[in-house]
Design a protein around this motif. Sequence first.
Motif, short mmCIF file in Angstrom:
data_model
loop_
_atom_site.label_atom_id
_atom_site.label_comp_id
_atom_site.label_asym_id
_atom_site.label_seq_id
_atom_site.Cartn_x
_atom_site.Cartn_y
_atom_site.Cartn_z
N LEU A 32 0.96 -1.29 0.11
CA LEU A 32 0.04 0.03 0.14
C LEU A 32 0.88 1.27 -0.10
N ARG A 33 0.31 2.44 -0.39
CA ARG A 33 0.92 3.79 -0.16
C ARG A 33 0.06 4.77 0.54
N ASP A 34 0.73 5.35 1.77
CA ASP A 34 -0.17 5.98 2.37
C ASP A 34 -0.28 7.57 1.75
N GLN A 35 -0.87 8.44 2.19
CA GLN A 35 -1.21 9.71 1.40
C GLN A 35 0.04 10.68 1.20
N ALA A 36 1.09 10.21 1.74
CA ALA A 36 2.66 10.95 1.61
C ALA A 36 3.39 10.33 0.59
N GLY A 37 2.69 9.05 0.09
CA GLY A 37 3.37 8.38 -0.93
C GLY A 37 4.37 7.21 -0.27
N LEU A 50 -4.19 -2.61 26.99
CA LEU A 50 -3.27 -2.25 25.85
C LEU A 50 -2.34 -1.26 26.13
N VAL A 51 -2.60 -0.64 27.25
CA VAL A 51 -1.56 0.61 27.33
C VAL A 51 -0.17 0.22 27.30
N GLY A 52 0.56 0.86 26.15
CA GLY A 52 2.08 0.58 26.08
C GLY A 52 2.31 -0.28 24.96
N GLN A 53 1.17 -0.92 24.27
CA GLN A 53 1.20 -1.94 23.27
C GLN A 53 1.41 -1.18 22.11
N PRO A 54 2.54 -1.39 21.38
CA PRO A 54 2.44 -0.71 19.93
C PRO A 54 1.52 -1.11 18.92
N ILE A 55 0.39 -0.42 18.53
CA ILE A 55 -0.70 -0.65 17.53
C ILE A 55 -0.67 0.27 16.34
N THR A 56 -0.66 -0.36 15.39
CA THR A 56 -0.73 0.46 14.04
C THR A 56 -2.12 0.11 13.34
N LEU A 57 -2.94 1.18 13.04
CA LEU A 57 -4.02 0.75 12.59
C LEU A 57 -4.04 1.52 11.14
N VAL A 58 -4.45 0.51 9.99
CA VAL A 58 -4.33 1.07 8.46
C VAL A 58 -5.83 0.77 8.17
N LEU A 59 -5.89 2.01 7.22
CA LEU A 59 -7.42 1.76 6.55
C LEU A 59 -6.81 1.72 4.89
N ALA A 60 -7.27 0.78 4.34
CA ALA A 60 -6.91 0.30 3.11
C ALA A 60 -8.15 0.84 1.99
N THR A 61 -7.82 1.48 1.11
CA THR A 61 -9.05 1.94 0.38
C THR A 61 -8.57 1.64 -1.28
N ALA A 117 -4.40 4.34 3.37
CA ALA A 117 -3.58 3.93 2.38
C ALA A 117 -4.35 3.62 1.02
N GLN A 118 -3.90 3.78 -0.06
CA GLN A 118 -4.42 3.43 -1.34
C GLN A 118 -4.10 2.09 -1.79
N ASP A 119 -5.02 1.30 -2.57
CA ASP A 119 -4.75 0.12 -3.16
C ASP A 119 -5.26 0.25 -4.55
N ALA A 120 -5.28 0.94 -5.39
CA ALA A 120 -5.82 1.17 -6.65
C ALA A 120 -5.80 0.20 -7.66
N GLN A 121 -4.73 -0.44 -7.41
CA GLN A 121 -4.60 -2.01 -8.22
C GLN A 121 -5.36 -2.87 -7.61
#
Length: 348
Positions: free
Chosen positions: A53-58, A99-110, A132-136
Amino acid sequence: MSRRRHGQPWHDSAPWRVRPAAMALLAALTLCGATAQAVTHLKRDMEAPPIALRDQAGREITNASLRDRLVVLIFGETYHEKTREACATVDAAVQDARLVGQPITLVLATAQEGPVDQAKLAAVDRLPPNIAQDAQRRTFGAYQVAVMPTVVVIDQRGRVVHAFAGLSPRFADLLTDSLLYAAGRITADTFDGALQSQPTTRASEADVRAERLARQLMRRGLDEMAAEKYREALELNPRLAMARLDLATVMLKRQRLAEAEQQFRTVLADHPNSLEGALGLAFVQTLRGGGELDYAEKTVRALLARSPATPRAHYLLGLIQERRGKADDASASFKKSAELLLERAEQE
């Protein structure tokens, strides 16, 4: 009440009575799009399929860049009501004190092509910071996404913990359990117990056929026949939450409020975080009016705080405000509901 420019008033003067056409719309708004499906191809502890994926900053978002963090990967679109609801639920889940202190990353793929409208996104509460975009549709394809939203929890080793397609009544509870298990806060046995308590085990093929036929009859407007089939399905398997919600919707359309309330309360007893169950019960309370309006309004405002881009909740708030004689507030709520529906329709 005088007629509004956009059509008939929603109710007559006292005694309050919702018109049949409005009742059908009300019931449709309450529970549309609630069905969830199982994700059978993503097994626990399997290596997560490729993420590209690519985020809004590329910047690239890949399996390697997400390693050593818990990841919640949400597949959907920013304009889609259920996707927004899923994002709000995920945002609430990661705030759990355990979950305090737990590194968690949220990603919305469109799968949206072209730049995302940042101004519109800024107006939507609780979307993930990583959109993040997944145009293909390469990542969509790798995860075999067939339903929006699809949510996948991935652990620090890059392995699948659990996956959800659509929003089931227990989505919030099981999402939290998935994160706690991935973080080592609960045991595998505890997590397995939570999953096995889902109302997904079918007693027989008979309940599947009865529920499917009931839904077909409901779509054709054959409400009494649909209700009979839903009751048949529930007799065979009382834990069919979607069948119970659909039966409650039929009862709403027929203005059989006591029966509708019973079904909605049964759903909420099993699934306290069910948005559909809470909205349905609030509809019942709104239709009854009187002192129950206070309970309905409290519920609706709590739901909007949790998921502000829910057209059904804004619509119901408008009905409550109209019932209280607050015409300007009701008009604003109806307008907001219509804008959200139109925005979604224009972008789909």
